[in-house]
Motif scaffolding. Structure first.
Motif, PDB file in Angstrom:
ATOM      1  N   LEU A   1       0.829  -1.204   0.000  1.00 33.93           N
ATOM      2  CA  LEU A   1       0.000   0.000   0.000  1.00 33.93           C
ATOM      3  C   LEU A   1       0.865   1.257   0.000  1.00 33.93           C
ATOM      4  O   LEU A   1       0.610   2.203  -0.755  1.00 33.93           O
ATOM      5  CB  LEU A   1      -0.935  -0.006   1.214  1.00 33.93           C
ATOM      6  CG  LEU A   1      -1.830   1.219   1.358  1.00 33.93           C
ATOM      7  CD1 LEU A   1      -2.780   1.333   0.174  1.00 33.93           C
ATOM      8  CD2 LEU A   1      -2.603   1.155   2.659  1.00 33.93           C
ATOM      9  N   GLY A   2       1.901   1.276   0.826  1.00 32.18           N
ATOM     10  CA  GLY A   2       2.810   2.420   0.854  1.00 32.18           C
ATOM     11  C   GLY A   2       3.499   2.645  -0.476  1.00 32.18           C
ATOM     12  O   GLY A   2       3.615   3.780  -0.948  1.00 32.18           O
ATOM     13  N   ASN A   3       3.938   1.557  -1.113  1.00 29.54           N
ATOM     14  CA  ASN A   3       4.599   1.680  -2.409  1.00 29.54           C
ATOM     15  C   ASN A   3       3.645   2.149  -3.495  1.00 29.54           C
ATOM     16  O   ASN A   3       4.020   2.965  -4.348  1.00 29.54           O
ATOM     17  CB  ASN A   3       5.249   0.351  -2.801  1.00 29.54           C
ATOM     18  CG  ASN A   3       6.580   0.155  -2.128  1.00 29.54           C
ATOM     19  OD1 ASN A   3       7.351   1.091  -1.970  1.00 29.54           O
ATOM     20  ND2 ASN A   3       6.853  -1.067  -1.710  1.00 29.54           N
ATOM     21  N   VAL A   4       2.421   1.657  -3.495  1.00 25.20           N
ATOM     22  CA  VAL A   4       1.448   2.085  -4.507  1.00 25.20           C
ATOM     23  C   VAL A   4       1.125   3.566  -4.339  1.00 25.20           C
ATOM     24  O   VAL A   4       1.115   4.325  -5.312  1.00 25.20           O
ATOM     25  CB  VAL A   4       0.168   1.214  -4.442  1.00 25.20           C
ATOM     26  CG1 VAL A   4      -0.943   1.814  -5.288  1.00 25.20           C
ATOM     27  CG2 VAL A   4       0.477  -0.203  -4.896  1.00 25.20           C
TER      28      VAL A   4
ATOM     29  N   PRO B   1       4.081  11.157   5.947  1.00 24.68           N
ATOM     30  CA  PRO B   1       5.077  10.073   5.940  1.00 24.68           C
ATOM     31  C   PRO B   1       5.814   9.942   4.607  1.00 24.68           C
ATOM     32  O   PRO B   1       7.008   9.639   4.570  1.00 24.68           O
ATOM     33  CB  PRO B   1       4.251   8.815   6.217  1.00 24.68           C
ATOM     34  CG  PRO B   1       2.997   9.296   6.836  1.00 24.68           C
ATOM     35  CD  PRO B   1       2.754  10.664   6.298  1.00 24.68           C
ATOM     36  N   PHE B   2       5.110  10.232   3.526  1.00 30.16           N
ATOM     37  CA  PHE B   2       5.747  10.175   2.210  1.00 30.16           C
ATOM     38  C   PHE B   2       6.697  11.353   2.028  1.00 30.16           C
ATOM     39  O   PHE B   2       7.753  11.225   1.399  1.00 30.16           O
ATOM     40  CB  PHE B   2       4.692  10.146   1.114  1.00 30.16           C
ATOM     41  CG  PHE B   2       3.793   8.953   1.206  1.00 30.16           C
ATOM     42  CD1 PHE B   2       4.250   7.685   0.909  1.00 30.16           C
ATOM     43  CD2 PHE B   2       2.481   9.091   1.614  1.00 30.16           C
ATOM     44  CE1 PHE B   2       3.429   6.580   1.008  1.00 30.16           C
ATOM     45  CE2 PHE B   2       1.644   8.000   1.717  1.00 30.16           C
ATOM     46  CZ  PHE B   2       2.122   6.733   1.413  1.00 30.16           C
ATOM     47  N   GLY B   3       6.336  12.504   2.569  1.00 30.58           N
ATOM     48  CA  GLY B   3       7.222  13.660   2.527  1.00 30.58           C
ATOM     49  C   GLY B   3       8.503  13.405   3.297  1.00 30.58           C
ATOM     50  O   GLY B   3       9.598  13.753   2.840  1.00 30.58           O
ATOM     51  N   VAL B   4       8.381  12.780   4.457  1.00 31.14           N
ATOM     52  CA  VAL B   4       9.562  12.438   5.255  1.00 31.14           C
ATOM     53  C   VAL B   4      10.442  11.458   4.476  1.00 31.14           C
ATOM     54  O   VAL B   4      11.674  11.590   4.455  1.00 31.14           O
ATOM     55  CB  VAL B   4       9.140  11.855   6.623  1.00 31.14           C
ATOM     56  CG1 VAL B   4      10.328  11.271   7.368  1.00 31.14           C
ATOM     57  CG2 VAL B   4       8.459  12.926   7.458  1.00 31.14           C
ATOM     58  N   ALA B   5       9.830  10.490   3.813  1.00 29.04           N
ATOM     59  CA  ALA B   5      10.598   9.536   2.996  1.00 29.04           C
ATOM     60  C   ALA B   5      11.325  10.263   1.867  1.00 29.04           C
ATOM     61  O   ALA B   5      12.480   9.948   1.553  1.00 29.04           O
ATOM     62  CB  ALA B   5       9.676   8.459   2.432  1.00 29.04           C
TER      63      ALA B   5
ATOM     64  N   PHE C   1       9.549   1.394  -0.298  1.00 34.76           N
ATOM     65  CA  PHE C   1       9.194   0.775   0.976  1.00 34.76           C
ATOM     66  C   PHE C   1       9.501  -0.716   0.942  1.00 34.76           C
ATOM     67  O   PHE C   1       9.195  -1.408  -0.019  1.00 34.76           O
ATOM     68  CB  PHE C   1       7.736   1.042   1.315  1.00 34.76           C
ATOM     69  CG  PHE C   1       7.450   2.508   1.508  1.00 34.76           C
ATOM     70  CD1 PHE C   1       7.834   3.146   2.670  1.00 34.76           C
ATOM     71  CD2 PHE C   1       6.838   3.250   0.518  1.00 34.76           C
ATOM     72  CE1 PHE C   1       7.603   4.491   2.849  1.00 34.76           C
ATOM     73  CE2 PHE C   1       6.596   4.598   0.678  1.00 34.76           C
ATOM     74  CZ  PHE C   1       6.980   5.229   1.851  1.00 34.76           C
ATOM     75  N   GLY C   2      10.122  -1.197   2.010  1.00 36.51           N
ATOM     76  CA  GLY C   2      10.547  -2.597   2.073  1.00 36.51           C
ATOM     77  C   GLY C   2      11.990  -2.761   1.654  1.00 36.51           C
ATOM     78  O   GLY C   2      12.503  -3.873   1.591  1.00 36.51           O
ATOM     79  N   ARG C   3      12.659  -1.645   1.360  1.00 39.95           N
ATOM     80  CA  ARG C   3      14.073  -1.679   1.009  1.00 39.95           C
ATOM     81  C   ARG C   3      14.806  -0.649   1.859  1.00 39.95           C
ATOM     82  O   ARG C   3      14.196   0.251   2.425  1.00 39.95           O
ATOM     83  CB  ARG C   3      14.277  -1.395  -0.475  1.00 39.95           C
ATOM     84  CG  ARG C   3      13.563  -2.443  -1.321  1.00 39.95           C
ATOM     85  CD  ARG C   3      14.006  -2.456  -2.735  1.00 39.95           C
ATOM     86  NE  ARG C   3      13.494  -1.321  -3.478  1.00 39.95           N
ATOM     87  CZ  ARG C   3      13.862  -1.068  -4.732  1.00 39.95           C
ATOM     88  NH1 ARG C   3      14.733  -1.848  -5.323  1.00 39.95           N
ATOM     89  NH2 ARG C   3      13.372  -0.046  -5.368  1.00 39.95           N
TER      90      ARG C   3
END
Length: 136
Positions: free
Chosen positions: A4-7, A100-104, A52-54
């Motif tokens: 979900l995060g990656n999509v 959270p996506f901005g922080v990433a 995400f996941g890496r």
């Protein structure tokens, strides 16, 4: 949850950041001398597309060639990609869901400046010999 995060990441910012990395990689490969930069850029394009996941690990013994290469990378491609990540991070932080996506994106901005001497691995993978986990 990673899926979900990656999509969501792909839809919000990943696709255009990956295109920027791919264009930088193509330009670097055309210039022949900077082919190592092109390879690093394509590696980061995959990471920017599906992060995400890496995780990123840093080679402990990368040394002076990596340092000099990173300085040249910053001058040629790094600052533009850094600014793209900062812009994406700012735009994503406008909404609560996007924070959270901005922080990433802000975390990836540092990697956009100094990609040489790093490697992207699965988050579940044990530490590689000679590498350490990059600071989060």
């Amino acid at each position: 949850m990673r899926l979900l995060g990656n999509v969501l990441w792909f839809l919000l910012a990943g696709w255009w950041l990956a295109i920027l990395y791919a264009v930088a990689g193509l330009i670097a490969c055309v210039l022949i001398v900077t082919i190592p930069f092109g390879i690093a850029s394509f590696r980061l394009a995959g990471y920017a597309l599906w992060p995400f996941g890496r995780r990123v690990v840093v080679h402990r013994g990368a040394g002076v060639p990596s340092l000099l290469g990173n300085v040249l990378w910053i001058v040629l491609f790094g600052w533009e990609l850094f600014l793209a990540h900062v812009l994406a991070g700012l735009l994503l932080c406008v909404t609560i869901v996007g924070i959270p996506f901005g922080v990433a994106s802000f975390k990836m901005a540092g990697l956009a400046l100094v990609p040489l001497g790093t490697r992207v691995v699965d988050a579940d993978r044990d530490e590689l010999p000679g590498y350490r986990v990059a600071a989060a």
